[in-house]
Write a protein that holds these residues in place. Structure first.
Motif, PDB file in Angstrom:
ATOM      1  N   UNK A  91      61.501  82.697  13.109  1.00 15.85           N
ATOM      2  CA  UNK A  91      61.463  83.160  14.500  1.00 15.85           C
ATOM      3  C   UNK A  91      60.182  83.938  14.806  1.00 15.85           C
ATOM      4  N   UNK A  92      59.521  84.432  13.770  1.00 19.98           N
ATOM      5  CA  UNK A  92      58.283  85.198  13.971  1.00 19.98           C
ATOM      6  C   UNK A  92      57.037  84.313  13.986  1.00 19.98           C
ATOM      7  N   UNK A  93      57.201  83.030  13.657  1.00 18.22           N
ATOM      8  CA  UNK A  93      56.043  82.130  13.556  1.00 18.22           C
ATOM      9  C   UNK A  93      55.700  81.543  14.921  1.00 18.22           C
ATOM     10  N   UNK A  94      55.180  82.388  15.805  1.00 17.40           N
ATOM     11  CA  UNK A  94      54.822  81.923  17.144  1.00 17.40           C
ATOM     12  C   UNK A  94      53.378  81.418  17.156  1.00 17.40           C
ATOM     13  N   UNK A  95      52.798  81.279  18.347  1.00 17.68           N
ATOM     14  CA  UNK A  95      51.432  80.740  18.468  1.00 17.68           C
ATOM     15  C   UNK A  95      50.407  81.544  17.670  1.00 17.68           C
ATOM     16  N   UNK A  96      50.630  82.826  17.535  1.00 17.66           N
ATOM     17  CA  UNK A  96      49.664  83.661  16.815  1.00 17.66           C
ATOM     18  C   UNK A  96      49.610  83.318  15.327  1.00 17.66           C
ATOM     19  N   UNK A  97      50.625  82.589  14.860  1.00 25.69           N
ATOM     20  CA  UNK A  97      50.662  82.177  13.447  1.00 25.69           C
ATOM     21  C   UNK A  97      50.415  80.677  13.295  1.00 25.69           C
ATOM     22  N   UNK A  98      49.761  80.064  14.273  1.00 27.20           N
ATOM     23  CA  UNK A  98      49.582  78.608  14.256  1.00 27.20           C
ATOM     24  C   UNK A  98      48.784  78.131  13.041  1.00 27.20           C
ATOM     25  N   UNK A  99      47.842  78.954  12.568  1.00 33.66           N
ATOM     26  CA  UNK A  99      47.057  78.565  11.400  1.00 33.66           C
ATOM     27  C   UNK A  99      47.936  78.386  10.174  1.00 33.66           C
ATOM     28  N   UNK A 100      48.839  79.333   9.951  1.00 34.41           N
ATOM     29  CA  UNK A 100      49.764  79.254   8.821  1.00 34.41           C
ATOM     30  C   UNK A 100      50.724  78.076   8.991  1.00 34.41           C
ATOM     31  N   UNK A 101      51.257  77.929  10.196  1.00 38.10           N
ATOM     32  CA  UNK A 101      52.221  76.852  10.449  1.00 38.10           C
ATOM     33  C   UNK A 101      51.589  75.489  10.209  1.00 38.10           C
ATOM     34  N   UNK A 102      50.378  75.277  10.711  1.00 36.51           N
ATOM     35  CA  UNK A 102      49.730  73.980  10.525  1.00 36.51           C
ATOM     36  C   UNK A 102      49.365  73.742   9.056  1.00 36.51           C
ATOM     37  N   UNK A 103      49.070  74.808   8.315  1.00 31.74           N
ATOM     38  CA  UNK A 103      48.803  74.659   6.881  1.00 31.74           C
ATOM     39  C   UNK A 103      50.059  74.159   6.168  1.00 31.74           C
ATOM     40  N   UNK A 104      51.221  74.669   6.570  1.00 26.96           N
ATOM     41  CA  UNK A 104      52.475  74.237   5.945  1.00 26.96           C
ATOM     42  C   UNK A 104      52.809  72.804   6.370  1.00 26.96           C
ATOM     43  N   UNK A 105      52.659  72.505   7.665  1.00 30.24           N
ATOM     44  CA  UNK A 105      52.981  71.162   8.167  1.00 30.24           C
ATOM     45  C   UNK A 105      52.121  70.109   7.466  1.00 30.24           C
ATOM     46  N   UNK A 106      50.847  70.446   7.232  1.00 31.11           N
ATOM     47  CA  UNK A 106      49.916  69.478   6.647  1.00 31.11           C
ATOM     48  C   UNK A 106      49.847  69.571   5.121  1.00 31.11           C
ATOM     49  N   UNK A 107      50.701  70.384   4.524  1.00 32.93           N
ATOM     50  CA  UNK A 107      50.679  70.526   3.073  1.00 32.93           C
ATOM     51  C   UNK A 107      51.323  69.315   2.410  1.00 32.93           C
ATOM     52  N   UNK A 108      51.071  69.169   1.112  1.00 30.95           N
ATOM     53  CA  UNK A 108      51.630  68.057   0.342  1.00 30.95           C
ATOM     54  C   UNK A 108      53.086  68.351  -0.012  1.00 30.95           C
ATOM     55  N   UNK A 109      54.001  67.544   0.484  1.00 31.29           N
ATOM     56  CA  UNK A 109      55.429  67.738   0.187  1.00 31.29           C
ATOM     57  C   UNK A 109      56.109  66.453  -0.278  1.00 31.29           C
ATOM     58  N   UNK A 110      55.566  65.309   0.106  1.00 31.64           N
ATOM     59  CA  UNK A 110      56.223  64.034  -0.200  1.00 31.64           C
ATOM     60  C   UNK A 110      56.265  63.736  -1.699  1.00 31.64           C
ATOM     61  N   UNK A 111      55.302  64.247  -2.449  1.00 31.96           N
ATOM     62  CA  UNK A 111      55.242  63.941  -3.872  1.00 31.96           C
ATOM     63  C   UNK A 111      55.907  64.971  -4.770  1.00 31.96           C
ATOM     64  N   UNK A 112      56.581  65.968  -4.180  1.00 30.71           N
ATOM     65  CA  UNK A 112      57.230  67.003  -4.991  1.00 30.71           C
ATOM     66  C   UNK A 112      58.668  66.601  -5.324  1.00 30.71           C
ATOM     67  N   UNK A 113      59.399  67.494  -6.000  1.00 26.54           N
ATOM     68  CA  UNK A 113      60.746  67.122  -6.414  1.00 26.54           C
ATOM     69  C   UNK A 113      61.732  67.218  -5.253  1.00 26.54           C
ATOM     70  N   UNK A 114      62.925  66.686  -5.489  1.00 31.05           N
ATOM     71  CA  UNK A 114      63.903  66.552  -4.406  1.00 31.05           C
ATOM     72  C   UNK A 114      64.340  67.890  -3.839  1.00 31.05           C
ATOM     73  N   UNK A 115      64.481  68.919  -4.679  1.00 33.98           N
ATOM     74  CA  UNK A 115      64.920  70.225  -4.183  1.00 33.98           C
ATOM     75  C   UNK A 115      63.897  70.832  -3.227  1.00 33.98           C
ATOM     76  N   UNK A 116      62.604  70.666  -3.561  1.00 33.88           N
ATOM     77  CA  UNK A 116      61.561  71.191  -2.669  1.00 33.88           C
ATOM     78  C   UNK A 116      61.531  70.401  -1.364  1.00 33.88           C
ATOM     79  N   UNK A 117      61.682  69.084  -1.460  1.00 31.88           N
ATOM     80  CA  UNK A 117      61.668  68.236  -0.256  1.00 31.88           C
ATOM     81  C   UNK A 117      62.780  68.651   0.697  1.00 31.88           C
ATOM     82  N   UNK A 118      63.974  68.890   0.168  1.00 33.07           N
ATOM     83  CA  UNK A 118      65.097  69.305   1.020  1.00 33.07           C
ATOM     84  C   UNK A 118      64.824  70.657   1.671  1.00 33.07           C
ATOM     85  N   UNK A 119      64.230  71.573   0.918  1.00 36.20           N
ATOM     86  CA  UNK A 119      63.883  72.887   1.456  1.00 36.20           C
ATOM     87  C   UNK A 119      62.818  72.757   2.543  1.00 36.20           C
ATOM     88  N   UNK A 120      61.839  71.900   2.308  1.00 35.85           N
ATOM     89  CA  UNK A 120      60.766  71.694   3.280  1.00 35.85           C
ATOM     90  C   UNK A 120      61.312  71.082   4.579  1.00 35.85           C
TER      91      UNK A 120
END
Length: 318
Positions: free
Chosen positions: A62-91
């Protein structure tokens, strides 16, 4: 969780971004390079470190508003498809919570997912310390995430439709990329039926465009040579190496390879459409048959029929 909360708070209220940048750097790091460093020095994060910080971010989404867009886009564009199933579900859980709590990020989330519906870049499912993940499994993970986001935000399908259009592979992309994207668009209809007409219209528009391009390019060759090109397509596999550019090739050779690749696109896309429309007519109810026929007629009248030089697309209806 407390580290994430404090980092976001100091970044937003005090313009103190050391902790914020450190968390952003964790998700920006290239996981294929051990010991990678970002703008601020730190060791490449471990799996447990990433997982724990992602849990912390879910708690404070709830705190990740526009002022945190840099962090949010880093997470959105991070590598997640090649990790294990537990991380994928969390992501995927993070993506859903983020899109639901911060509507401004719904578009970037859907765009990232749509981008991964085409060909998967080589090496994406081969991260150090993780089991190899096949392209088909990565596509399944994308669909899992897309389904989750759309279930939480049903109105999101309205934003998704134009994104699917803009993310369609370029004309210069390979036949395999076009076919993979088409196959995944059709699968998307199963959990977003409200997009059925838009998705099928998009596929048929692209099909017709490639079909017409083939006819235009064929006119650059003598008729006899053109027919030989079409005959040769059946004998060749769709291998990236077979369409690799060579500076020493003459224009005719490059033109012939372009036509062959486009023929493979048309064949693959129209085969997938045949597969999609077959069940309603072979085993569907009368309503299923009427709905399928209405769609075919509508797209034939509005897309295929008005297009000059379309040669193969009309056989979808015929």
């Amino acid at each position: 969780r407390e580290e994430v909360r404090g980092a976001i708070h100091r970044h937003v209220t005090m313009s103190e971004s050391e902790g914020y940048d450190r968390i952003k750097g964790m998700f920006s790091a290239d996981p294929t390079k051990e010991g990678d460093y970002s703008l601020i020095a730190y060791e490449s994060p471990t799996h447990a470190c990433l997982r724990n910080h992602l849990l912390g971010l879910i708690s404070h989404v709830a705190s990740l508003d526009r002022s945190c867009s840099g962090l949010v886009h880093a997470i959105i564009n991070s590598e997640w498809l090649g990790r294990d199933e537990s991380y994928v579900k969390l992501y995927i859980r993070f993506l859903g919570n983020l899109a639901a709590a911060q509507g401004v990020f719904l578009g970037p989330v859907l765009k990232m997912l749509a981008t991964n519906l085409g060909s998967i870049p080589r090496g994406l499912g081969r991260l150090p310390g993780y089991a190899v993940v096949s392209p088909s499994e990565m596509h399944a993970r994308v669909h899992m995430a897309m389904r989750h986001v759309l279930r939480l935000i049903p109105a999101g399908s309205g934003s998704l439709s134009p994104i699917l259009s803009t993310q369609f592979p370029f004309d210069s992309d390979s036949a395999s990329a076009n076919i993979a994207y088409t196959r995944n668009l059709i699968q998307l209809i199963s959990y977003a039926p409200e997009l059925q007409s838009d998705i099928l219209a998009l596929i048929i528009e692209k099909l017709v465009k490639v079909d017409v391009e083939i006819q235009i390019d064929m006119e650059d060759f003598e008729e006899e040579v053109g027919e030989e090109i079409l005959d040769e397509v059946d004998d060749e596999e769709d291998d990236d190496s077979s369409v690799a550019s060579d500076e020493s090739e003459d224009d005719d050779t490059k033109g012939a390879k372009k036509i062959k690749d486009n023929v493979l696109k048309v064949d693959g896309m129209i085969d997938l459409l045949f597969e999609y429309f077959s069940p309603p007519f072979t085993s569907g109810t009368l309503d299923d048959q009427e709905n399928a026929l209405d769609l075919l007629l509508s797209h034939f009248q509005t897309i295929i029929l008005p297009t000059y030089r379309s040669r193969h697309s009309q056989f979808l209806l015929f």
